[in-house]
Scaffold this motif. Structure first.
Motif, PDB file in Angstrom:
ATOM      1  N   LYS A 113      -6.122   3.387  -3.140  1.00  0.00           N
ATOM      2  CA  LYS A 113      -4.860   3.183  -3.420  1.00  0.00           C
ATOM      3  C   LYS A 113      -3.780   4.697  -3.816  1.00  0.00           C
ATOM      4  O   LYS A 113      -4.467   5.158  -4.515  1.00  0.00           O
ATOM      5  CB  LYS A 113      -4.905   2.597  -4.966  1.00  0.00           C
ATOM      6  CG  LYS A 113      -3.397   2.204  -5.491  1.00  0.00           C
ATOM      7  CD  LYS A 113      -3.230   1.286  -6.537  1.00  0.00           C
ATOM      8  CE  LYS A 113      -1.886   0.843  -7.174  1.00  0.00           C
ATOM      9  NZ  LYS A 113      -2.036  -0.064  -8.201  1.00  0.00           N
ATOM     10  N   HIS A 114      -2.905   4.877  -2.843  1.00  0.00           N
ATOM     11  CA  HIS A 114      -2.173   5.758  -3.269  1.00  0.00           C
ATOM     12  C   HIS A 114      -0.689   5.535  -2.690  1.00  0.00           C
ATOM     13  O   HIS A 114      -0.580   4.572  -1.886  1.00  0.00           O
ATOM     14  CB  HIS A 114      -2.515   7.122  -2.509  1.00  0.00           C
ATOM     15  CG  HIS A 114      -2.827   7.212  -1.196  1.00  0.00           C
ATOM     16  ND1 HIS A 114      -4.072   6.800  -0.395  1.00  0.00           N
ATOM     17  CD2 HIS A 114      -2.068   7.231  -0.142  1.00  0.00           C
ATOM     18  CE1 HIS A 114      -4.007   6.991   0.839  1.00  0.00           C
ATOM     19  NE2 HIS A 114      -2.755   7.113   1.125  1.00  0.00           N
ATOM     20  N   THR A 115       0.123   6.365  -3.097  1.00  0.00           N
ATOM     21  CA  THR A 115       1.478   6.016  -2.723  1.00  0.00           C
ATOM     22  C   THR A 115       1.728   6.872  -1.230  1.00  0.00           C
ATOM     23  O   THR A 115       1.432   8.022  -1.181  1.00  0.00           O
ATOM     24  CB  THR A 115       2.508   6.786  -3.449  1.00  0.00           C
ATOM     25  OG1 THR A 115       2.229   6.033  -5.023  1.00  0.00           O
ATOM     26  CG2 THR A 115       3.975   6.425  -3.174  1.00  0.00           C
ATOM     27  N   ILE A 116       2.470   6.043  -0.093  1.00  0.00           N
ATOM     28  CA  ILE A 116       2.482   6.670   1.099  1.00  0.00           C
ATOM     29  C   ILE A 116       3.648   7.733   0.992  1.00  0.00           C
ATOM     30  O   ILE A 116       4.449   7.580   0.717  1.00  0.00           O
ATOM     31  CB  ILE A 116       2.740   5.468   2.116  1.00  0.00           C
ATOM     32  CG1 ILE A 116       1.871   4.795   2.210  1.00  0.00           C
ATOM     33  CG2 ILE A 116       3.153   6.103   3.549  1.00  0.00           C
ATOM     34  CD1 ILE A 116       2.121   3.495   2.798  1.00  0.00           C
ATOM     35  N   PRO A 117       3.196   9.191   1.314  1.00  0.00           N
ATOM     36  CA  PRO A 117       4.073  10.059   1.209  1.00  0.00           C
ATOM     37  C   PRO A 117       5.413   9.593   1.747  1.00  0.00           C
ATOM     38  O   PRO A 117       5.740   9.369   2.810  1.00  0.00           O
ATOM     39  CB  PRO A 117       3.415  11.125   2.253  1.00  0.00           C
ATOM     40  CG  PRO A 117       1.972  10.976   1.957  1.00  0.00           C
ATOM     41  CD  PRO A 117       1.821   9.589   2.039  1.00  0.00           C
ATOM     42  N   GLY A 118       6.478  10.172   1.095  1.00  0.00           N
ATOM     43  CA  GLY A 118       7.897   9.971   1.432  1.00  0.00           C
ATOM     44  C   GLY A 118       8.441   8.665   1.207  1.00  0.00           C
ATOM     45  O   GLY A 118       9.345   8.404   1.893  1.00  0.00           O
ATOM     46  N   THR A 119       7.566   7.831   0.447  1.00  0.00           N
ATOM     47  CA  THR A 119       8.136   6.701   0.434  1.00  0.00           C
ATOM     48  C   THR A 119       7.620   6.082  -0.992  1.00  0.00           C
ATOM     49  O   THR A 119       7.022   6.785  -1.829  1.00  0.00           O
ATOM     50  CB  THR A 119       7.319   5.430   1.307  1.00  0.00           C
ATOM     51  OG1 THR A 119       6.126   5.365   0.776  1.00  0.00           O
ATOM     52  CG2 THR A 119       7.258   5.764   2.743  1.00  0.00           C
ATOM     53  N   HIS A 120       8.345   4.777  -1.640  1.00  0.00           N
ATOM     54  CA  HIS A 120       7.847   4.405  -2.637  1.00  0.00           C
ATOM     55  C   HIS A 120       6.636   3.326  -2.465  1.00  0.00           C
ATOM     56  O   HIS A 120       6.281   2.455  -3.356  1.00  0.00           O
ATOM     57  CB  HIS A 120       8.858   3.956  -3.571  1.00  0.00           C
ATOM     58  CG  HIS A 120       9.843   4.831  -3.932  1.00  0.00           C
ATOM     59  ND1 HIS A 120       9.536   5.744  -4.990  1.00  0.00           N
ATOM     60  CD2 HIS A 120      10.961   5.229  -3.498  1.00  0.00           C
ATOM     61  CE1 HIS A 120      10.568   6.745  -5.057  1.00  0.00           C
ATOM     62  NE2 HIS A 120      11.650   6.389  -4.280  1.00  0.00           N
ATOM     63  N   GLU A 121       6.320   3.224  -1.424  1.00  0.00           N
ATOM     64  CA  GLU A 121       5.148   2.076  -1.037  1.00  0.00           C
ATOM     65  C   GLU A 121       3.904   2.627  -1.299  1.00  0.00           C
ATOM     66  O   GLU A 121       3.419   3.766  -1.041  1.00  0.00           O
ATOM     67  CB  GLU A 121       5.617   1.820   0.385  1.00  0.00           C
ATOM     68  CG  GLU A 121       4.748   0.625   1.385  1.00  0.00           C
ATOM     69  CD  GLU A 121       5.348  -0.577   0.971  1.00  0.00           C
ATOM     70  OE1 GLU A 121       4.822  -1.550   1.246  1.00  0.00           O
ATOM     71  OE2 GLU A 121       6.767  -0.470   0.529  1.00  0.00           O
ATOM     72  N   ASN A 122       3.079   1.747  -1.861  1.00  0.00           N
ATOM     73  CA  ASN A 122       1.622   2.091  -2.067  1.00  0.00           C
ATOM     74  C   ASN A 122       0.753   1.205  -0.935  1.00  0.00           C
ATOM     75  O   ASN A 122       1.012   0.295  -0.308  1.00  0.00           O
ATOM     76  CB  ASN A 122       1.173   1.338  -3.178  1.00  0.00           C
ATOM     77  CG  ASN A 122       1.746   1.976  -4.566  1.00  0.00           C
ATOM     78  OD1 ASN A 122       1.917   3.245  -4.519  1.00  0.00           O
ATOM     79  ND2 ASN A 122       1.675   1.446  -5.760  1.00  0.00           N
ATOM     80  N   THR A 123      -0.225   1.950  -0.576  1.00  0.00           N
ATOM     81  CA  THR A 123      -1.273   1.517   0.487  1.00  0.00           C
ATOM     82  C   THR A 123      -1.954   0.009  -0.259  1.00  0.00           C
ATOM     83  O   THR A 123      -1.851  -0.816   0.898  1.00  0.00           O
ATOM     84  CB  THR A 123      -2.479   2.507   0.420  1.00  0.00           C
ATOM     85  OG1 THR A 123      -2.921   2.712  -0.818  1.00  0.00           O
ATOM     86  CG2 THR A 123      -2.035   3.595   1.161  1.00  0.00           C
TER      87      THR A 123
END
Lengths: 387, 387
Positions: A113-123
């Motif tokens: 689980k991490h936030t995809i860089p440049g977005t507010h979307e989590n994996t």
């Protein structure tokens, strides 16, 4: 399935499996790359695990998965996230196997689980997403989750009886050690079935027992253990304290298939207990691809039934009126193909008609050792099992 | 509390306790008879277990029961049923001890349940009635339920580390045998803590460990066990897989009091986990009379806290937003006297302000061995425990 007696060291057994998993992971990844180069399209092929691709195989008596395969594409808005999750979990499994670590489903969820860089979307947002991906990888790689070094929870199973086992436990700094288990010399809690009970980690060395008795509830199992039922009847007694975990089912399965032991299951006389019987026996729908390693279709139901209430003359105080939920669950059971036998439908009808359920502990209304001294021996003697 | 090293045989230890229980039962019954003859009134004196007779003892740090006693009369419509139930359970306990059988609360319920002849009235209708009577008998007889041969469920605890134990297991046909447990040589499931862990059944023979680490969750415990944390840090690791059963609490208590081991507890950073810590530490309100055998007031809280989130730089993906229920439970915690410390209130405030909770498995968001290699060692080193 059978333990290979020719393998030289315990280290080797675990190493062999680990190496096979790493090989499968590499081949799986290489196939994605090769296909991408050839077809200019990045995708993986995932066996379909929905109900439409699952059927009950009458002959083998287990729920089986069909051949349908779906393509999961990287450049498809509907697939991209799941594709990414699959790649992340695959990489995590590679790390786990290489480092010799086992871990829980929950840990894997946090790991990827991490936030995809440049977005507010989590994996991933919820554990069920990573769980599903692990199931996908089991089917794609052809190894069970436990061989991918991932378990669900800590062990729940308790076992005792004439059996000798050996656990192969990896050392944190490499290599393995073995722990000898003598099922006849365990404490009152029994041998605690570990979270992973695959042959490369739990080696069955010797079995003197003639059958396996699976007991739904841990407290009832304790009575059988205290009375040394396993000694008097030369059997292995095992419980998972309710709904069985995979490791406990795996041990039951292995004892049946590798050592030809008949398996008898005891549960409460209610829809919930009977469903637990069917989990040991047939496996569950969403894990149909695992039926061949987890299910024991030849298992037989020893009791409890509403017929037993009459046959053994229980006092009426043990009756518990069915709730609406009980009735609903009973209806569900009627639909399962593996409960289609007449004998079971007679029991369903009887329960519905008489409108009560009954627990294993009801035996104590007669005397504390009723189950171990009278009921179970009588059932074993008469072989009056349900299919 | 301490194991008596002078007792000659194991058989004796268990026998001594059993005989003391039978003596107490006889004296208790004789007192009822004597009082009846003297006062022409049949009654028993039952210590009051309601909140009004319970207080938090600042000095000892445990919840204690006051001295108030109520009379339960046979010829009082409001008392008669409970009087009858108490007599039935007392007789059942006598049978259990004499026959050398242990059994579950549920079994006892069924054992005493019957329809009173000539009426449609049952002796008991629900298990909670017989459970309450057993608690009454614990206070009246001065023995814990386990010494009365009654347990709740099968064992839930798992333990590993440098400790040698001996279980004293009665044989069904008389006498006892012993089972040796080496905490350094257990399988991946650890030693399964038995349902009854009183000194007469579980004998602690030797302890090399320097402290006890209690871990809320079984899956997290498995990571500590696989990494042989107990070896590297010379400690005992134990889990009850959530809300602890009495036997697990008893073992923790005994290791602290008999072997002077400090006890550190690890739970999720949420109201539920923190409450579990307080169960190990202070005991529970309705079992206040057992605090002196079950509670470990000197236990310290190692983690997890919301402060840890900041101090150890967890990624924000591990945050789980508080639900209304979480907030309500947090409010409950604030009221408990044993959470009155400023340090705890700072943590409550922080959790409320930042509006999130966090699980132990969040450690895996860094790397799988974060808890065993970095977090826990750092806490042990800095001694940054909560009271």
């Amino acid at each position: 399935m059978s333990d290979d007696k020719s393998v030289k060291t315990f280290d080797d057994i675990l190493k062999q499996t680990d190496e096979a998993v790493l090989r499968a992971l590499r081949e799986w990844a290489e196939k994605i790359v090769t296909n991408a180069q050839r077809e200019k399209r990045v995708y993986m092929e995932v066996p379909v695990r929905t109900l439409s691709n699952v059927h009950y195989d009458e002959e083998s008596g287990v729920i089986k998965m069909g051949d349908r395969v779906a393509q999961r594409e990287f450049l498809n808005v509907g697939h991209a996230k799941r594709f990414l999750q699959t790649a992340l979990v695959a990489a995590t499994i590679k790390d786990l196997v290489e480092e010799g670590i086992t871990t829980s489903l929950r840990d894997v969820y946090y790991r990827i689980k991490h936030t995809i860089p440049g977005t507010h979307e989590n994996t991933v947002d919820e554990q069920k997403e990573s769980d599903k991906v692990i199931e996908d990888l089991e089917t794609m790689l052809g190894f069970v989750r436990e061989q991918l070094h991932v378990f669900s929870k800590g062990g729940k199973g308790q076992l005792a009886g004439p059996i000798q086992l050996e656990e192969i436990v990896p050392n944190p700094d490499g290599g393995v050690r073995t722990v000898e288990i003598d099922g006849e010399n365990v404490g009152m809690g029994g041998w605690s079935v570990p979270p992973i009970a695959e042959p490369e980690r739990v080696r069955i060395k010797n079995v003197e027992a003639e059958f396996v008795l699976v007991i739904e509830k841990s407290a009832v199992w304790t009575r059988f253990h205290e009375d040394r039922f396993w000694d008097e009847h030369n059997c292995i007694i095992i419980t998972a304290g309710g709904q069985p975990d995979r490791a406990t089912r795996r041990i039951v399965h292995r004892l049946h298939y590798d050592y030809k032991l008949p398996v008898y299951v005891m549960t409460d006389a209610d829809a919930w207990g009977w469903y637990i019987y069917s989990v040991y026996k047939q496996g569950s729908i969403n894990l149909s691809y695992l039926s061949t390693t987890l299910a024991t279709p030849d298992a037989r139901f020893l009791g409890l039934t509403i017929s037993d209430y009459h046959e053994f003359g229980f006092p009426k105080t043990v009756k518990i009126k069915l709730t609406e939920q009980d009735k609903k669950r009973l209806k569900d059971l009627r639909k399962y193909p593996w409960f289609k036998h007449k004998a079971w439908h007679r029991e369903f009808d009887l329960m519905e008609k008489e409108n009560f359920k009954m627990e294993l502990e009801a035996g104590s209304s007669k005397y504390f050792r009723f189950l171990t001294k009278e009921y179970t021996p009588a059932k074993l003697e008469s072989k009056a099992f349900l299919p």
